[in-house]
Scaffold this motif. Structure first.
Motif, short mmCIF file in Angstrom:
data_model
loop_
_atom_site.label_atom_id
_atom_site.label_comp_id
_atom_site.label_asym_id
_atom_site.label_seq_id
_atom_site.Cartn_x
_atom_site.Cartn_y
_atom_site.Cartn_z
N LEU A 61 33.47 5.41 -24.91
CA LEU A 61 33.04 5.56 -23.47
C LEU A 61 31.47 5.90 -23.44
O LEU A 61 30.69 5.21 -22.61
CB LEU A 61 33.76 6.44 -22.62
N VAL A 62 31.13 6.75 -24.17
CA VAL A 62 29.67 7.23 -24.24
C VAL A 62 28.96 5.70 -24.65
O VAL A 62 27.75 5.32 -24.24
CB VAL A 62 29.49 8.27 -25.21
N THR A 63 29.45 5.10 -25.82
CA THR A 63 28.71 3.94 -25.98
C THR A 63 28.61 2.98 -25.11
O THR A 63 27.73 2.18 -24.81
CB THR A 63 29.49 3.42 -27.42
N ALA A 64 29.66 2.74 -24.43
CA ALA A 64 29.87 1.79 -23.48
C ALA A 64 28.66 2.10 -22.11
O ALA A 64 28.15 1.30 -21.60
CB ALA A 64 31.14 1.56 -22.71
N LEU A 65 28.66 3.35 -21.86
CA LEU A 65 27.94 3.89 -20.87
C LEU A 65 26.44 3.74 -21.21
O LEU A 65 25.59 3.41 -20.42
CB LEU A 65 28.16 5.28 -20.41
N ARG A 66 25.97 4.09 -22.47
CA ARG A 66 24.59 4.11 -22.83
C ARG A 66 24.26 2.70 -23.11
O ARG A 66 23.10 2.06 -22.82
CB ARG A 66 24.53 4.68 -24.38
N ALA A 67 25.04 1.67 -23.34
CA ALA A 67 24.82 0.34 -23.27
C ALA A 67 24.39 -0.41 -21.99
O ALA A 67 23.45 -1.00 -21.93
CB ALA A 67 25.88 -0.71 -23.90
N ARG A 68 25.17 0.21 -20.95
CA ARG A 68 24.76 -0.16 -19.62
C ARG A 68 23.86 0.54 -18.85
O ARG A 68 23.04 0.04 -18.13
CB ARG A 68 26.22 0.26 -18.92
N TYR A 69 23.57 1.89 -19.24
CA TYR A 69 22.46 2.59 -18.15
C TYR A 69 21.45 3.06 -19.05
O TYR A 69 20.30 3.51 -18.32
CB TYR A 69 23.17 3.78 -17.69
N GLY A 70 21.52 2.89 -20.30
CA GLY A 70 20.28 3.28 -21.21
C GLY A 70 20.83 4.49 -21.88
O GLY A 70 21.28 5.55 -21.30
N ALA A 71 20.40 4.89 -23.21
CA ALA A 71 20.92 6.12 -24.02
C ALA A 71 20.39 7.24 -23.28
O ALA A 71 21.31 8.10 -23.21
CB ALA A 71 20.39 5.81 -25.52
N GLU A 72 19.30 7.27 -22.87
CA GLU A 72 18.64 8.66 -22.39
C GLU A 72 19.36 9.01 -21.07
O GLU A 72 19.14 10.27 -20.63
CB GLU A 72 17.02 8.40 -22.10
N GLN A 73 19.99 8.09 -20.33
CA GLN A 73 20.62 8.46 -19.13
C GLN A 73 22.06 9.05 -19.36
O GLN A 73 22.72 9.59 -18.19
CB GLN A 73 20.64 7.25 -18.18
N VAL A 74 22.49 9.04 -20.53
CA VAL A 74 24.03 9.42 -20.50
C VAL A 74 23.98 10.62 -21.55
O VAL A 74 23.87 10.45 -22.94
CB VAL A 74 24.72 8.24 -21.44
N ILE A 75 24.43 11.83 -21.10
CA ILE A 75 24.48 12.99 -21.77
C ILE A 75 25.91 13.14 -22.13
O ILE A 75 26.68 13.38 -21.51
CB ILE A 75 23.90 14.24 -21.07
N ALA A 76 25.91 13.31 -23.66
CA ALA A 76 27.29 13.58 -24.11
C ALA A 76 27.27 14.85 -24.58
O ALA A 76 26.41 15.72 -24.78
CB ALA A 76 27.53 12.76 -25.58
N SER A 77 28.45 15.75 -24.16
CA SER A 77 28.69 17.14 -24.34
C SER A 77 30.15 17.29 -24.92
O SER A 77 31.24 16.61 -24.74
CB SER A 77 28.44 17.91 -23.01
N ASP A 78 30.09 18.44 -25.69
CA ASP A 78 31.36 18.88 -26.22
C ASP A 78 31.43 20.33 -26.75
O ASP A 78 30.18 20.77 -26.64
CB ASP A 78 32.21 17.77 -27.19
#
Ligand code: NAD
Length: 318
Positions: free
Chosen positions: A18-35
Motif C-alpha cells: 500500500l505504501v508503494t502504491a500511495l507513494r507512486a500516486r501522491y509522491g514519496a515525501e507525502q506518504v509517511i510509513a510508520s510501524d
C-alpha cells in the motif's frame, strides 16, 4: 489540497504494497510509513518513516503533530491465528489501537481514515455461501469479534463526530512481496513459496476447505477506489463485504499444476486453524461495493496463480 498520508503498521503484508502504491500516486515525501518494527530497506529509503506504537497515544500524537496527515491508513493488528495464541493482546491492539487513531483523527480533523475489517467478522451461524452484507454475525475468534466491534466504532465515529472513516472486510490476501502476518488463510501464500522452492506443500487446512481470497493487486486497487469515492456514495460506514475468489487447497493445487505439473500437495493432521476456517464464509456477496463504488475483480484463480509463480521464481533466492 496537497495530501499527507500516514500509514500505521506499514511493514506488514498489506502495508508494504500500500505504501508503494500511495507513494507512486501522491509522491514519496507525502506518504509517511510508520510501524513499531524497523522498516524494510525499501520503506526507509523511498520516503519518510516514523516509529509509532498505536498502543501509546503519546507516540501517535507526536506523529500527528509532526505531519498533520490528511489521510490515515491504520493497518496495525494481530491476525486470526496469532490472536488465538495471544487473545488479550489481540483485543488490546485491535481495539485500543483503533480508538486511539479515531480520537486523534477527530482531534486533528483528518479528512479520511481507512481501517480494514475482515471476513472473520462472520461466524458459525452466518450464511456460509454468498454471505450477505447484513446477516447474523457471531464470530468466535478474538480477531473476529475485535473486528466486529471495530466496525461498530467506525460507524459510531462517523455518526457522532462526522469522521470520514471507510473500511473493507478483506478476504484472505495473497501476495509475494511480503510474508503474511499469522492468519488462517496464510496457507494460500506459503503454498506458492514451497511450490517454487520444493515442488511440494503440506497444507494445514483440509483439501476441501473453501475460503474467500484475493490477490493483493485487487485488494490495493479496492482500497484506493473506496478512498477515492465521493463521500455521498459511501452508504456503509461499518465495513464493506469484498468477495474475491473462493477456492479450496485442492483447487489451488490444481491451478498450480497447470503451471507446474509435478507439484504435489499433502494435508496435515488437524491443525487449530481448521476450526477457525470452518467458522468462516466460503464465499461473499459484495454487491454493495459493486453498486456504491463500482467494484470489479480483475484476478481470477488462474491469473493470480500465474502471477504468484512468475514473481516468486524471479525473486526467491533458492
Ligand atoms: P501484518 O501482520 O502483516 O502487519 C501488521 C503490522 O502492524 C506489522 O508490520 C506490525 O509490526 C505492525 N504492528 C503491530 N503492532 C503494532 C503497534 N502496536 N503499533 C504499530 N504497528 C504495529 O498484517 P497485514 O496482513 O498487513 O494486515 C493489515 C490489516 O489488514 C490488519 O488490520 C488485518 O486485520 C487486516 N486484514 C488482513 C488480511 C490479510 O489476509 N492479510 C485479511 C483481512 C484483514
Amino acid at each position: 489540497m496537497s495530501e499527507k498520508i500516514l500509514v500505521i503498521g506499514a511493514n506488514g503484508q498489506i502495508g508494504t504494497e500500500l505504501v508503494t502504491a500511495l507513494r507512486a500516486r501522491y509522491g514519496a515525501e507525502q506518504v509517511i510509513a510508520s510501524d513499531i518494527n524497523q522498516p524494510t530497506t525499501a520503506l526507509r529509503e523511498h520516503g519518510p518513516y516514523e516509529y509509532a506504537n498505536v498502543l501509546e497515544k503519546e507516540s501517535l500524537l507526536h506523529v500527528f503533530k509532526e505531519h498533520a496527515p490528511t489521510q490515515v491508513y491504520l493497518l496495525a493488528a494481530i491476525l486470526s491465528a496469532t490472536g488465538e495464541q495471544k487473545p488479550k493482546l489481540a483485543w488490546d491492539l485491535n481495539m485500543n489501537g483503533l480508538i486511539h487513531v479515531l480520537d486523534l483523527a477527530v482531534e486533528f480533523k483528518t479528512a479520511k481514515v481507512f481501517w480494514p475489517s475482515s471476513i472473520a467478522v462472520f461466524g458459525p451461524h452466518s450464511p456460509r455461501i454468498d454471505t450477505p452484507q447484513y446477516c447474523v454475525m457471531d464470530p468466535n475468534t478474538v480477531y473476529g469479534f475485535s473486528k466486529l466491534a471495530g466496525e461498530r466504532w467506525c460507524e459510531y465515529y462517523h455518526a457522532k463526530y462526522g469522521l470520514d472513516v471507510r473500511s473493507i472486510r478483506y478476504p484472505g490476501l495473497i501476495s509475494w512481496k511480503a510474508a503474511p502476518g499469522g492468519g488462517t488463510t496464510d496457507y494460500a501464500v506459503h503454498i506458492f513459496h514451497e511450490a517454487v522452492k520444493d515442488g511440494r506443500y503440506e497444507s494445514f487446512l483440509t483439501a476441501d476447505t473453501r475460503l474467500p481470497m484475493m490477490y493483493m493487486d485487487d485488494a490495493i486497487r479496492a482500497t484506493l477506489t473506496l478512498m477515492d469515492a465521493p463521500a455521498e456514495r459511501i452508504s456503509i460506514r461499518s465495513s464493506y463485504n469484498l468477495g474475491g475468489i473462493s477456492f479450496t487447497p485442492a483447487e489451488l493445487a490444481d491451478a498450480i499444476r497447470t503451471e507446474m505439473p509435478e507439484f504435489e500437495i499433502s494435508y496435515a493432521d488437524r491443525d487449530p486453524r481448521q476450526a477457525i476456517a470452518d467458522s468462516w464464509p466460503q464465499s461473499i456477496d459484495d454487491s454493495y461495493a459493486q453498486k456504491d463504488w463500482d467494484w470489479q475483480l480483475r484476478y481470477d484463480l488462474q491469473r493470480m496463480t500465474a502471477e504468484m509463480l512468475k514473481n516468486l521464481k524471479n525473486t526467491l533466492v533458492l
